[in-house]
Design an enzyme around this catalytic site. Structure first.
Site, PDB file in Angstrom:
ATOM      1  N   THR A  27       0.834  -1.201   0.000  1.00 19.52           N
ATOM      2  CA  THR A  27       0.000   0.000   0.000  1.00 19.52           C
ATOM      3  C   THR A  27       0.872   1.256   0.000  1.00 19.52           C
ATOM      4  OG1 THR A  27      -1.547  -1.237   1.401  1.00 19.52           O
ATOM      5  CG2 THR A  27      -1.958   1.109   1.156  1.00 19.52           C
ATOM      6  N   ARG A  31       7.962  -2.654   2.609  1.00 18.93           N
ATOM      7  CA  ARG A  31       8.126  -2.773   4.058  1.00 18.93           C
ATOM      8  C   ARG A  31       8.536  -4.172   4.423  1.00 18.93           C
ATOM      9  NH1 ARG A  31       3.358   0.822   6.807  1.00 18.93           N
ATOM     10  NH2 ARG A  31       3.789   2.496   5.373  1.00 18.93           N
ATOM     11  N   SER A 122       6.392   3.825   8.438  1.00 17.64           N
ATOM     12  CA  SER A 122       5.275   4.533   9.059  1.00 17.64           C
ATOM     13  C   SER A 122       5.012   4.070  10.489  1.00 17.64           C
ATOM     14  CB  SER A 122       4.037   4.398   8.187  1.00 17.64           C
ATOM     15  OG  SER A 122       3.046   5.296   8.622  1.00 17.64           O
ATOM     16  N   HIS A 123       3.826   3.494  10.733  1.00 13.08           N
ATOM     17  CA  HIS A 123       3.453   3.142  12.106  1.00 13.08           C
ATOM     18  C   HIS A 123       4.039   1.811  12.561  1.00 13.08           C
ATOM     19  CE1 HIS A 123       0.573   1.461   9.275  1.00 13.08           C
ATOM     20  NE2 HIS A 123       0.564   0.425  10.086  1.00 13.08           N
ATOM     21  N   LYS A 135       9.987   4.151   0.461  1.00 14.18           N
ATOM     22  CA  LYS A 135       8.903   4.607  -0.417  1.00 14.18           C
ATOM     23  C   LYS A 135       9.528   5.457  -1.513  1.00 14.18           C
ATOM     24  CE  LYS A 135       6.434   6.570   3.153  1.00 14.18           C
ATOM     25  NZ  LYS A 135       5.217   7.114   3.812  1.00 14.18           N
ATOM     26  N   ASP A 289       5.799   8.572  10.413  1.00 10.46           N
ATOM     27  CA  ASP A 289       6.402   9.425   9.387  1.00 10.46           C
ATOM     28  C   ASP A 289       5.623  10.718   9.170  1.00 10.46           C
ATOM     29  OD1 ASP A 289       4.308   7.881   8.371  1.00 10.46           O
ATOM     30  OD2 ASP A 289       5.060   8.023   6.323  1.00 10.46           O
ATOM     31  N   ASP A 291       2.504  11.477   8.367  1.00 13.18           N
ATOM     32  CA  ASP A 291       1.462  11.704   7.362  1.00 13.18           C
ATOM     33  C   ASP A 291       0.056  11.449   7.898  1.00 13.18           C
ATOM     34  OD1 ASP A 291       1.780   8.974   7.452  1.00 13.18           O
ATOM     35  OD2 ASP A 291       2.133   8.705   5.306  1.00 13.18           O
ATOM     36  N   ARG A 292      -0.046  10.933   9.130  1.00 18.74           N
ATOM     37  CA  ARG A 292      -1.376  10.699   9.667  1.00 18.74           C
ATOM     38  C   ARG A 292      -1.461  11.271  11.076  1.00 18.74           C
ATOM     39  NH1 ARG A 292      -2.663   5.388  10.301  1.00 18.74           N
ATOM     40  NH2 ARG A 292      -0.496   4.717  10.355  1.00 18.74           N
ATOM     41  N   THR A 353      -7.739   2.051  -1.314  1.00 12.71           N
ATOM     42  CA  THR A 353      -6.901   2.421  -0.179  1.00 12.71           C
ATOM     43  C   THR A 353      -5.479   2.747  -0.632  1.00 12.71           C
ATOM     44  OG1 THR A 353      -8.195   1.074   1.331  1.00 12.71           O
ATOM     45  CG2 THR A 353      -5.916   1.502   1.960  1.00 12.71           C
ATOM     46  N   GLU A 372      -8.522   9.335   4.280  1.00 10.82           N
ATOM     47  CA  GLU A 372      -8.746   7.909   4.496  1.00 10.82           C
ATOM     48  C   GLU A 372      -9.178   7.686   5.938  1.00 10.82           C
ATOM     49  OE1 GLU A 372      -6.053   5.191   2.093  1.00 10.82           O
ATOM     50  OE2 GLU A 372      -4.633   6.590   2.962  1.00 10.82           O
ATOM     51  N   GLU A 373      -9.879   6.567   6.150  1.00  5.88           N
ATOM     52  CA  GLU A 373     -10.344   6.259   7.497  1.00  5.88           C
ATOM     53  C   GLU A 373      -9.207   5.989   8.471  1.00  5.88           C
ATOM     54  OE1 GLU A 373      -9.650   3.030   8.662  1.00  5.88           O
ATOM     55  OE2 GLU A 373      -8.696   2.726   6.702  1.00  5.88           O
ATOM     56  N   SER A 374      -8.010   5.749   7.943  1.00  4.65           N
ATOM     57  CA  SER A 374      -6.875   5.361   8.776  1.00  4.65           C
ATOM     58  C   SER A 374      -6.146   6.576   9.341  1.00  4.65           C
ATOM     59  CB  SER A 374      -5.929   4.495   7.954  1.00  4.65           C
ATOM     60  OG  SER A 374      -5.598   5.162   6.746  1.00  4.65           O
ATOM     61  N   LYS A 385      -0.607  12.506   2.378  1.00  5.23           N
ATOM     62  CA  LYS A 385      -1.425  12.857   3.511  1.00  5.23           C
ATOM     63  C   LYS A 385      -0.542  13.589   4.516  1.00  5.23           C
ATOM     64  CE  LYS A 385      -1.369   7.917   4.887  1.00  5.23           C
ATOM     65  NZ  LYS A 385      -0.433   7.377   3.916  1.00  5.23           N
ATOM     66  N   ARG A 505      -8.849  -6.603   7.591  1.00  6.95           N
ATOM     67  CA  ARG A 505      -9.548  -5.408   8.070  1.00  6.95           C
ATOM     68  C   ARG A 505     -11.020  -5.518   7.695  1.00  6.95           C
ATOM     69  NH1 ARG A 505      -5.123  -2.599   9.582  1.00  6.95           N
ATOM     70  NH2 ARG A 505      -3.501  -1.994   8.092  1.00  6.95           N
TER      71      ARG A 505
HETATM   72  C1  VG1 Z   1      -2.786   1.335   5.776  1.00  5.73           C
HETATM   73  C2  VG1 Z   1      -4.056   2.166   5.754  1.00  5.73           C
HETATM   74  C3  VG1 Z   1      -4.089   3.041   4.511  1.00  5.73           C
HETATM   75  C4  VG1 Z   1      -2.819   3.889   4.446  1.00  5.73           C
HETATM   76  C5  VG1 Z   1      -1.610   2.984   4.525  1.00  5.73           C
HETATM   77  C6  VG1 Z   1      -0.313   3.750   4.524  1.00  5.73           C
HETATM   78  O1  VG1 Z   1      -2.775   0.476   4.659  1.00  5.73           O
HETATM   79  O2  VG1 Z   1      -5.190   1.337   5.786  1.00  5.73           O
HETATM   80  O3  VG1 Z   1      -5.239   3.839   4.534  1.00  5.73           O
HETATM   81  O4  VG1 Z   1      -2.777   4.645   3.264  1.00  5.73           O
HETATM   82  O5  VG1 Z   1      -1.658   2.202   5.715  1.00  5.73           O
HETATM   83  O6  VG1 Z   1      -0.292   4.690   5.537  1.00  5.73           O
HETATM   84  P1  VG1 Z   1      -3.170  -1.090   4.740  1.00  5.73           P
HETATM   85  O7  VG1 Z   1      -2.912  -1.645   3.373  1.00  5.73           O
HETATM   86  O8  VG1 Z   1      -2.317  -1.691   5.827  1.00  5.73           O
HETATM   87  O9  VG1 Z   1      -4.607  -1.122   5.125  1.00  5.73           O
HETATM   88  V1  VG1 Z   1       1.182   5.030   6.247  1.00  5.73           V
HETATM   89  O10 VG1 Z   1       0.928   6.256   7.284  1.00  5.73           O
HETATM   90  O11 VG1 Z   1       1.648   3.589   6.774  1.00  5.73           O
HETATM   91  O12 VG1 Z   1       2.250   5.508   4.970  1.00  5.73           O
HETATM   92 CO    CO Z   2       2.455   7.126   7.869  1.00  2.00          CO
END
Ligand code: VG1
Ligand code: CO
Length: 552
Positions: A27, A31, A122-123, A135, A289, A291-292, A353, A372-374, A385, A505
């Site tokens: 996505t 990673r 990211s997270h 990325k 990172d 973005d959220r 997504t 996005e919902e995330s 984002k 999910r």
């Molecule tokens: C998750 C979220 C998605 C987001 C992605 C990257 O992806 O659901 O909305 O864009 O993380 O965000 P997935 O495929 O695990 O559902 V980040 O902040 O990790 O760059």
């Molecule tokens: Co992120």
């Protein structure tokens, strides 16, 4: 295609290598565990695959930085050598190797660079036992399209060498201009350009008045990830918020052992503070990172689907957003923003997504806001984002309306109705089981309409495919959607950001207009939909799980 055809200058070395399986961006980039990334040649292969995919004529400027996690600095040194050996003219690196994802996007656009490499998972947890990620963003500042990531993956599977050069480690902790094997490297302030950009979008005078006087107390939890320096500069220095407004503000290689995912489960420090005695008026937490972000008012957090809708409904109050071209949301995100779009006669798009799908809509001027919902929201100011941006947007609305965040949200529900929304994550599921669950759902799609499960009856069901209205590209298999006669909806998809097993999910939502039913408990309200969805998918039968691991 091959960088080999270039005249290798100075100390360029050709290193023979072999392809690794599975260098497939998900996505949001590639990673993998630090362990996997630490294999000799692993990082170099992937970077060379990016360069080969770009084509040998694209060798101008690159932007490079990351979220500061374990491996960040070493990866930067290695990538610089590859960039020089591959003939790039210049790489611009954030001081300390730091660049938040939105700040990298901002720099790529400002410098009109060919693209950028952002080192982040990211997270996902950091540290030596955690995860690492790469990325690649293109010249528009946004995540590479599916077409490009597929080409990088293909290239990673066939390359047999990469180009590098020998050079001492570069000083990353001071701003400066260097020569590395004939390539110019600029080490720059990672925060300034980004902060300047935000200053053009929001009313910093009004924010200063609100935050500077001590009348309005807020907290920003950077979760020991990349946003600490950004939040300190913008909130504390430029806007005069009290010292200590930013908590956990020092980026650490292991994020202090935490999990920088801004949700109720992981941003515990902040949530406890907001639920404690004499809580601040407003709280926010950011992801690894930057973005959220999660936004909390006194008395509860603001669901990101609602947050996007509130930003859209109030955009006219904010300097940089007087005139919205349109809005977009990822498919699993609730339809709250659609209701605002309809009332305001704005185009509204539903994308798969991942932020890469918003890029064309933004570039083409079709949308101004998206989310996005995330916990990710953003706008046309960059092509990512942007967590801090969303926080400032909220603060700007609060400053203009002179109302607390939750009051603004309540009024929004009264005006537009409320879309109750939740996401249930089943983590660490066996990949084969998870794929079997999805495959079985797909097979049964046609037979589902008309079937009843408890209070819910399926009206229609499909496997979401997206045709990009700008370039016509089609992305299949983006999640199973179940629409119920009650108006409720459930969505199933597998995560594309994990590094071990699969994460299933399940997203559920239900719309409510009745003004007396706008403050119900979300989980209880959605229980019938959740139950129907779980039964239809056979979650327990396929995975053995009776409850999700994380609920947001
Ligand atoms: C998750 C979220 C998605 C987001 C992605 C990257 O992806 O659901 O909305 O864009 O993380 O965000 P997935 O495929 O695990 O559902 V980040 O902040 O990790 O760059
Ligand atoms: Co992120």
């Amino acid at each position: 295609m091959d960088a080999m055809n270039r005249e290798p200058g100075g100390a360029v070395r050709r290193v023979e290598t072999h392809p690794f399986n599975g260098q497939k961006p998900g996505t949001s980039g590639l990673r993998k565990s630090v362990r996997e990334f630490s294999q000799p040649h692993y990082l170099e292969n992937f970077i060379q695959a990016i360069f080969n995919t770009l084509g040998a004529e694209v060798r101008g400027t690159l932007v490079l930085g990351g979220d500061g996690r374990y491996g960040n600095r070493d990866a930067i040194q290695r990538i610089l050598r590859l960039a020089a050996a591959n003939g790039f003219q210049r790489v611009v690196v954030g001081r300390g190797g730091i660049l938040s994802t939105p700040a990298a996007s901002c720099l790529i656009r400002k410098l009109e660079a060919d693209g950028g490499i952002i080192l982040s998972a990211s997270h996902n947890p950091g540290g030596a036992d955690g995860d690492f990620g790469v990325k690649f963003n293109g010249a528009n500042g946004g995540p590479a399209s599916e077409r490009v990531t597929a080409a990088i993956h293909r290239e990673s599977g066939v390359l047999d060498h990469y180009l590098t050069c020998d050079s001492a480690a570069l000083e990353l902790d001071r701003d400066g201009c260097h020569d590395l094997c004939g390539m110019q490297v600029d080490v720059v302030d990672p925060v300034a350009d980004y902060a300047d950009l935000l200053e053009t979008l929001f009313d910093f005078d009004a924010l200063r008045e609100m935050l500077g006087g001590g009348r309005f107390r807020m907290r920003f939890d950077a979760m020991h990830a990349v946003t600490g320096p950004y939040a300190r500069e913008i909130l504390e220095r430029r806007l005069g918020a009290a010292q200590g407004t930013v908590m956990n503000g020092e980026p650490l290689e292991d994020f202090g052992g935490g999990h920088p995912d801004p949700n109720l489960a992981h941003a515990r420090d902040l949530v406890d503070l907001m639920n404690g005695n004499d809580p601040p008026a407003f709280g926010a937490a950011s992801d690894g990172d930057g973005d959220r972000s999660m936004v909390l008012g006194r008395g509860g957090y603001i669901n990101p689907c609602d947050s996007l809708a509130v930003l859209a409904a109030n955009a006219h109050l904010v300097r940089g957003y007087g005139d919205l071209a349109g809005v977009a949301r990822s498919m699993p995100t609730s339809r709250a923003v659609d209701r605002v779009a309809e009332a305001r006669k704005l185009p509204c798009y539903e994308t798969p997504t991942g932020w890469k799908f918003f890029g064309n809509l933004l570039d083409d001027g079709r949308i101004t806001l998206c989310g996005e919902e995330s916990f990710g929201t953003g706008s046309s100011h960059v092509r990512e984002k942007d967590g801090l941006w969303a926080v400032l947007f909220w603060l700007n609305i609060i400053a203009v309306r002179r109302q607390p965040a939750r009051a603004i949200l309540r009024e929004h529900w009264r005006q537009f109705g409320r879309d109750y929304f939740t996401r249930h994550d089943y983590e660490g599921v066996d990949s084969v089981d998870a794929e079997a669950l999805m495959a079985s759902l797909r097979e049964r799609l046609a037979g589902l309409p008309g079937q009843a499960y408890g209070e819910e009856t399926v009206e229609c069901a499909d496997d979401f495919a997206y045709e990009d209205p700008v370039d016509g590209s089609v992305s299949q298999g983006q999640g199973i959607r179940l629409y119920f006669k009650s108006g409720a909806r459930a969505v199933f998809r597998l995560s594309g950001t994990g590094t071990a097993g699969a994460t299933l999910r399940l997203y559920c939502e239900r719309y409510e207009r009745d003004p007396t039913l706008l403050e119900l408990d979300t989980q209880r309200t959605l229980a019938p939909v959740l139950g129907a969805a779980a039964a239809i998918a056979g979650i327990e039968a396929h995975t053995g799980r009776t409850a999700p691991d994380v609920i947001t």
